[in-house]
Design an enzyme around this catalytic site. Structure first.
Site, PDB file in Angstrom:
ATOM      1  CB  SER A  70      -1.116  -0.060   1.446  1.00  0.00           C
ATOM      2  OG  SER A  70      -1.951  -1.019   1.117  1.00  0.00           O
TER       3      SER A  70
HETATM    4  N1  SAH Z   1      -0.673  -3.676   4.275  1.00  0.00           N
HETATM    5  C1  SAH Z   1      -0.025  -4.711   3.315  1.00  0.00           C
HETATM    6  C2  SAH Z   1      -1.538  -4.681   1.897  1.00  0.00           C
HETATM    7  C3  SAH Z   1      -0.614  -5.885   1.255  1.00  0.00           C
HETATM    8  S1  SAH Z   1      -2.318  -5.565  -0.466  1.00  0.00           S
HETATM    9  C4  SAH Z   1       1.095  -4.292   2.430  1.00  0.00           C
HETATM   10  O1  SAH Z   1       1.138  -2.503   2.304  1.00  0.00           O
HETATM   11  O2  SAH Z   1       2.081  -5.198   1.941  1.00  0.00           O
HETATM   12  C5  SAH Z   1      -3.568  -6.622   0.742  1.00  0.00           C
HETATM   13  C6  SAH Z   1      -3.146  -8.477   1.032  1.00  0.00           C
HETATM   14  O3  SAH Z   1      -3.959  -8.647   1.221  1.00  0.00           O
HETATM   15  C7  SAH Z   1      -2.331  -9.327  -0.100  1.00  0.00           C
HETATM   16  O4  SAH Z   1      -1.657  -9.462   0.613  1.00  0.00           O
HETATM   17  C8  SAH Z   1      -3.563 -10.553  -0.226  1.00  0.00           C
HETATM   18  O5  SAH Z   1      -3.611 -11.078  -1.168  1.00  0.00           O
HETATM   19  C9  SAH Z   1      -4.726 -10.020   1.398  1.00  0.00           C
HETATM   20  N2  SAH Z   1      -5.964 -10.630   0.273  1.00  0.00           N
HETATM   21  C10 SAH Z   1      -6.572 -10.866   0.091  1.00  0.00           C
HETATM   22  N3  SAH Z   1      -7.817 -11.437   0.282  1.00  0.00           N
HETATM   23  C11 SAH Z   1      -7.637 -11.833   1.700  1.00  0.00           C
HETATM   24  C12 SAH Z   1      -7.631 -12.583   2.670  1.00  0.00           C
HETATM   25  N4  SAH Z   1      -9.159 -13.151   2.658  1.00  0.00           N
HETATM   26  N5  SAH Z   1      -7.339 -13.503   3.702  1.00  0.00           N
HETATM   27  C13 SAH Z   1      -6.151 -12.961   3.831  1.00  0.00           C
HETATM   28  N6  SAH Z   1      -5.508 -12.252   3.153  1.00  0.00           N
HETATM   29  C14 SAH Z   1      -6.058 -12.087   2.872  1.00  0.00           C
END
Ligand code: SAH
Length: 220
Positions: A70
């Site tokens: 993000s």
């Molecule tokens: N805070 C993280 C955001 C990553 S993007 C960063 O800044 O790196 C969002 C993340 O949510 C992704 O890695 C995706 O794989 C995860 N995600 C999506 N659906 C999910 C679910 N049902 N359970 C757990 N993680 C999930």
């Protein structure tokens, strides 16, 4: 300061981080605990080395498994909305790179985090250990279910765009607790949900954002 440490996080990175903090402040982040955490966490180590040079711009970048780290502003904004108090028990859905996790740990939260992509679960576990900002509990699984065995949580943060507010997560929020979750399909409204009682929740809106989608579990 040990030499090996200097080589992974040198004065150049620290200087850029300081400028990022100033930028976030100018964009309206005012919680000093949040700004201090952003100033501490080496974001360049959470990115593919191809992007490390740009790590302290306020930009999102691709990480493994087609996901994104993000924007620093989004991380700071969501963290500010959570209003973290020392030792708050926080559930994070979507560990991703682990950057948001590290920020929460740096502020003093007791973090429980879930990621559904194995590559990212493995990567984030290593980096968080290396920089000594490990969450209390880190798992590979479906965030829609939350972590009932560790509930209730003082705070819940979702870092992927959810089509609706997952019922299981609401039920795992402490009374008086706060959930920060981006809800919507194409783009998302940042929602703050406060649990007033067993049955009563209050909802506030904090503007539009764009997240990768929160996906249903694979075994459905
Ligand atoms: N805070 C993280 C955001 C990553 S993007 C960063 O800044 O790196 C969002 C993340 O949510 C992704 O890695 C995706 O794989 C995860 N995600 C999506 N659906 C999910 C679910 N049902 N359970 C757990 N993680 C999930």
């Amino acid at each position: 300061q040990k030499f090996w440490n200097m080589s992974i996080d040198d004065f150049k990175h620290r200087g850029r981080r300081k400028m990022l903090v100033d930028l976030l402040r100018s964009k309206g982040i005012e919680d000093e605990k949040v700004l201090e955490a952003i100033n501490i966490v080496p974001r360049h180590l959470f990115l593919d080395s191809a992007f490390a040079e740009y790590a302290y711009r306020d930009e999102a970048f691709p990480i493994a498994a087609g996901q994104t780290i993000s924007h620093p502003f989004t991380v700071a904004f969501q963290t500010q909305l959570l209003d973290i108090q020392p030792n708050d028990k926080v559930l994070e859905i979507g560990t991703g790179s682990g950057f948001q996790t590290a920020v929460l740990v740096a502020i003093g939260a007791e973090v429980y985090t879930i990621e559904r992509q194995k590559d990212l679960f493995d990567f984030s576990k290593i980096i968080l250990k290396n920089i000594n900002l490990e969450p209390r509990y880190q798992t590979y699984g479906d965030g829609y279910k939350g972590l009932p065995s560790f509930a209730p949580f003082d705070k819940i943060i979702v870092t992927a765009g959810a089509p609706d507010i997952p019922k299981d997560l609401l039920s795992q929020l402490n009374i008086g607790g706060i959930m920060v979750i981006p809800v919507g399909q194409q783009s998302q409204q940042m929602l703050v949900i406060i649990r007033l009682s067993e049955e009563q929740f209050e909802k506030y809106e904090f503007g539009n954002f764009k997240f990768v989608p929160m996906l249903e579990s694979r075994d459905k």
